[in-house]
Write a protein that holds these residues in place. Structure first.
Motif, PDB file in Angstrom:
ATOM      1  N   ALA A   1     -89.575 -10.083 -20.057  1.00 44.02           N
ATOM      2  CA  ALA A   1     -88.391  -9.915 -19.212  1.00 44.02           C
ATOM      3  C   ALA A   1     -87.188 -10.632 -19.817  1.00 44.02           C
ATOM      4  O   ALA A   1     -86.067 -10.088 -19.821  1.00 44.02           O
ATOM      5  CB  ALA A   1     -88.671 -10.437 -17.802  1.00 44.02           C
ATOM      6  N   LEU A   2     -87.395 -11.827 -20.340  1.00 44.79           N
ATOM      7  CA  LEU A   2     -86.286 -12.580 -20.935  1.00 44.79           C
ATOM      8  C   LEU A   2     -85.678 -11.837 -22.117  1.00 44.79           C
ATOM      9  O   LEU A   2     -84.456 -11.732 -22.240  1.00 44.79           O
ATOM     10  CB  LEU A   2     -86.758 -13.961 -21.392  1.00 44.79           C
ATOM     11  CG  LEU A   2     -87.084 -14.959 -20.291  1.00 44.79           C
ATOM     12  CD1 LEU A   2     -87.750 -16.193 -20.878  1.00 44.79           C
ATOM     13  CD2 LEU A   2     -85.841 -15.336 -19.507  1.00 44.79           C
ATOM     14  N   ARG A   3     -86.526 -11.317 -22.978  1.00 38.85           N
ATOM     15  CA  ARG A   3     -86.025 -10.580 -24.145  1.00 38.85           C
ATOM     16  C   ARG A   3     -85.232  -9.353 -23.723  1.00 38.85           C
ATOM     17  O   ARG A   3     -84.152  -9.081 -24.250  1.00 38.85           O
ATOM     18  CB  ARG A   3     -87.182 -10.175 -25.045  1.00 38.85           C
ATOM     19  CG  ARG A   3     -87.748 -11.334 -25.812  1.00 38.85           C
ATOM     20  CD  ARG A   3     -88.866 -10.890 -26.721  1.00 38.85           C
ATOM     21  NE  ARG A   3     -89.399 -12.040 -27.441  1.00 38.85           N
ATOM     22  CZ  ARG A   3     -90.655 -12.147 -27.802  1.00 38.85           C
ATOM     23  NH1 ARG A   3     -91.521 -11.188 -27.542  1.00 38.85           N
ATOM     24  NH2 ARG A   3     -91.064 -13.214 -28.446  1.00 38.85           N
ATOM     25  N   LEU A   4     -85.777  -8.616 -22.784  1.00 46.95           N
ATOM     26  CA  LEU A   4     -85.117  -7.398 -22.333  1.00 46.95           C
ATOM     27  C   LEU A   4     -83.777  -7.710 -21.675  1.00 46.95           C
ATOM     28  O   LEU A   4     -82.752  -7.095 -21.996  1.00 46.95           O
ATOM     29  CB  LEU A   4     -86.023  -6.642 -21.356  1.00 46.95           C
ATOM     30  CG  LEU A   4     -85.438  -5.383 -20.743  1.00 46.95           C
ATOM     31  CD1 LEU A   4     -85.206  -4.338 -21.815  1.00 46.95           C
ATOM     32  CD2 LEU A   4     -86.361  -4.848 -19.670  1.00 46.95           C
ATOM     33  N   LEU A   5     -83.761  -8.667 -20.761  1.00 46.19           N
ATOM     34  CA  LEU A   5     -82.538  -8.992 -20.036  1.00 46.19           C
ATOM     35  C   LEU A   5     -81.471  -9.585 -20.962  1.00 46.19           C
ATOM     36  O   LEU A   5     -80.287  -9.269 -20.827  1.00 46.19           O
ATOM     37  CB  LEU A   5     -82.853  -9.938 -18.879  1.00 46.19           C
ATOM     38  CG  LEU A   5     -83.679  -9.313 -17.752  1.00 46.19           C
ATOM     39  CD1 LEU A   5     -84.211 -10.391 -16.821  1.00 46.19           C
ATOM     40  CD2 LEU A   5     -82.854  -8.282 -16.989  1.00 46.19           C
ATOM     41  N   ALA A   6     -81.885 -10.433 -21.894  1.00 40.78           N
ATOM     42  CA  ALA A   6     -80.917 -11.015 -22.831  1.00 40.78           C
ATOM     43  C   ALA A   6     -80.305  -9.924 -23.707  1.00 40.78           C
ATOM     44  O   ALA A   6     -79.102  -9.946 -23.982  1.00 40.78           O
ATOM     45  CB  ALA A   6     -81.595 -12.079 -23.682  1.00 40.78           C
ATOM     46  N   ARG A   7     -81.113  -8.958 -24.129  1.00 43.33           N
ATOM     47  CA  ARG A   7     -80.597  -7.854 -24.951  1.00 43.33           C
ATOM     48  C   ARG A   7     -79.612  -6.988 -24.178  1.00 43.33           C
ATOM     49  O   ARG A   7     -78.750  -6.336 -24.764  1.00 43.33           O
ATOM     50  CB  ARG A   7     -81.738  -6.991 -25.465  1.00 43.33           C
ATOM     51  CG  ARG A   7     -82.471  -7.626 -26.603  1.00 43.33           C
ATOM     52  CD  ARG A   7     -83.508  -6.690 -27.178  1.00 43.33           C
ATOM     53  NE  ARG A   7     -84.228  -7.364 -28.237  1.00 43.33           N
ATOM     54  CZ  ARG A   7     -85.507  -7.195 -28.469  1.00 43.33           C
ATOM     55  NH1 ARG A   7     -86.219  -6.358 -27.747  1.00 43.33           N
ATOM     56  NH2 ARG A   7     -86.086  -7.851 -29.449  1.00 43.33           N
ATOM     57  N   GLU A   8     -79.760  -6.956 -22.877  1.00 44.23           N
ATOM     58  CA  GLU A   8     -78.848  -6.172 -22.041  1.00 44.23           C
ATOM     59  C   GLU A   8     -77.526  -6.890 -21.813  1.00 44.23           C
ATOM     60  O   GLU A   8     -76.644  -6.361 -21.154  1.00 44.23           O
ATOM     61  CB  GLU A   8     -79.511  -5.842 -20.703  1.00 44.23           C
ATOM     62  CG  GLU A   8     -80.684  -4.884 -20.823  1.00 44.23           C
ATOM     63  CD  GLU A   8     -80.265  -3.525 -21.363  1.00 44.23           C
ATOM     64  OE1 GLU A   8     -79.236  -2.986 -20.911  1.00 44.23           O
ATOM     65  OE2 GLU A   8     -80.958  -3.000 -22.255  1.00 44.23           O
ATOM     66  N   GLY A   9     -77.402  -8.110 -22.328  1.00 44.11           N
ATOM     67  CA  GLY A   9     -76.134  -8.824 -22.256  1.00 44.11           C
ATOM     68  C   GLY A   9     -75.950  -9.713 -21.046  1.00 44.11           C
ATOM     69  O   GLY A   9     -74.858 -10.236 -20.827  1.00 44.11           O
ATOM     70  N   PHE A  10     -76.996  -9.919 -20.257  1.00 48.05           N
ATOM     71  CA  PHE A  10     -76.883 -10.812 -19.108  1.00 48.05           C
ATOM     72  C   PHE A  10     -76.807 -12.257 -19.584  1.00 48.05           C
ATOM     73  O   PHE A  10     -77.449 -12.635 -20.563  1.00 48.05           O
ATOM     74  CB  PHE A  10     -78.091 -10.655 -18.175  1.00 48.05           C
ATOM     75  CG  PHE A  10     -78.140  -9.346 -17.458  1.00 48.05           C
ATOM     76  CD1 PHE A  10     -77.333  -9.110 -16.369  1.00 48.05           C
ATOM     77  CD2 PHE A  10     -79.004  -8.348 -17.882  1.00 48.05           C
ATOM     78  CE1 PHE A  10     -77.382  -7.886 -15.701  1.00 48.05           C
ATOM     79  CE2 PHE A  10     -79.063  -7.126 -17.226  1.00 48.05           C
ATOM     80  CZ  PHE A  10     -78.244  -6.896 -16.134  1.00 48.05           C
ATOM     81  N   GLY A  11     -76.042 -13.078 -18.894  1.00 49.56           N
ATOM     82  CA  GLY A  11     -75.967 -14.505 -19.192  1.00 49.56           C
ATOM     83  C   GLY A  11     -77.180 -15.232 -18.624  1.00 49.56           C
ATOM     84  O   GLY A  11     -77.969 -14.660 -17.862  1.00 49.56           O
ATOM     85  N   GLY A  12     -77.333 -16.491 -18.989  1.00 48.52           N
ATOM     86  CA  GLY A  12     -78.481 -17.287 -18.591  1.00 48.52           C
ATOM     87  C   GLY A  12     -78.820 -17.256 -17.104  1.00 48.52           C
ATOM     88  O   GLY A  12     -79.960 -16.950 -16.734  1.00 48.52           O
ATOM     89  N   PRO A  13     -77.876 -17.557 -16.214  1.00 48.55           N
ATOM     90  CA  PRO A  13     -78.214 -17.538 -14.791  1.00 48.55           C
ATOM     91  C   PRO A  13     -78.683 -16.171 -14.300  1.00 48.55           C
ATOM     92  O   PRO A  13     -79.663 -16.075 -13.565  1.00 48.55           O
ATOM     93  CB  PRO A  13     -76.899 -17.941 -14.103  1.00 48.55           C
ATOM     94  CG  PRO A  13     -76.198 -18.765 -15.127  1.00 48.55           C
ATOM     95  CD  PRO A  13     -76.532 -18.107 -16.441  1.00 48.55           C
ATOM     96  N   ALA A  14     -78.028 -15.108 -14.725  1.00 49.76           N
ATOM     97  CA  ALA A  14     -78.429 -13.763 -14.301  1.00 49.76           C
ATOM     98  C   ALA A  14     -79.809 -13.409 -14.823  1.00 49.76           C
ATOM     99  O   ALA A  14     -80.626 -12.810 -14.115  1.00 49.76           O
ATOM    100  CB  ALA A  14     -77.402 -12.732 -14.774  1.00 49.76           C
ATOM    101  N   VAL A  15     -80.104 -13.790 -16.073  1.00 54.09           N
ATOM    102  CA  VAL A  15     -81.426 -13.542 -16.647  1.00 54.09           C
ATOM    103  C   VAL A  15     -82.491 -14.235 -15.807  1.00 54.09           C
ATOM    104  O   VAL A  15     -83.505 -13.626 -15.425  1.00 54.09           O
ATOM    105  CB  VAL A  15     -81.488 -14.037 -18.118  1.00 54.09           C
ATOM    106  CG1 VAL A  15     -82.912 -14.099 -18.622  1.00 54.09           C
ATOM    107  CG2 VAL A  15     -80.644 -13.134 -19.008  1.00 54.09           C
TER     108      VAL A  15
END
Length: 166
Positions: free
Chosen positions: A12-26
């Motif tokens: 989930a972290l890899r996917l969300l970070a690749r989508e451009g979400f910042g730390g809190p949103a991830v």
């Protein structure tokens, strides 16, 4: 169970970070995914950071510390301070409102991140703890990253007679 929640988190972290979400949103989205797992899920502590090296040799760090042992910063003058503030762990409560902290690491600063297996190292009723770890780090001024890691590992091993289990 722990491996399952860690696997979920990693993907989930890899996917969300690749989508451009910042730390809190991830982390807020990961928290929701853990809670969606229901009774079979476990809580999770996590240190999430993004590091941007700068041309002057410094680095900008954006970090969220969700229930995890705080990262420690060793400055050139030997002072040690937390590099983040504690925030709630993941998988326990809904509607987390996490925030990102931004710090500048100066050239020569050391950023030490450990698991709770280090800070919770025990010998009888004694525990290494955050203060013990900070004391070890204070003695690392001027050392390379590898030397700092070796010194921390030796301190953990020497703290108790029994081998470390974590």
């Amino acid at each position: 169970e722990a491996a399952a929640v860690t696997g979920l988190a990693r993907h989930a972290l890899r996917l969300l970070a690749r989508e451009g979400f910042g730390g809190p949103a991830v982390l807020e989205r990961l928290n929701a995914a853990i809670l969606d797992e229901g009774a079979r899920s476990r809580f999770l502590t996590l240190l999430y950071g993004e590091l941007w090296p700068q041309e002057d040799g410094s680095a900008i760090l954006k970090v969220v510390c969700a229930g995890h042992p705080l990262p420690l910063r060793l400055r050139q003058d030997g002072t040690v301070e937390p590099a983040a503030e504690p925030q709630p762990l993941l998988g326990v409560m809904e509607d987390l409102e996490l925030y990102e902290q931004t710090i500048t690491l100066d050239p020569g600063d050391v950023l030490l991140c450990v698991t709770d297996g280090v800070t919770e190292r025990r010998e009888g009723t004694r525990m290494l703890g955050d203060d013990g770890l900070a004391d070890v780090l204070t003695s690392c001024t001027g050392l390379t990253a590898g030397a700092v890691a070796s010194r921390v590992l030796r301190a953990v091993e020497r703290f108790a007679a029994e081998p470390a289990s974590d």
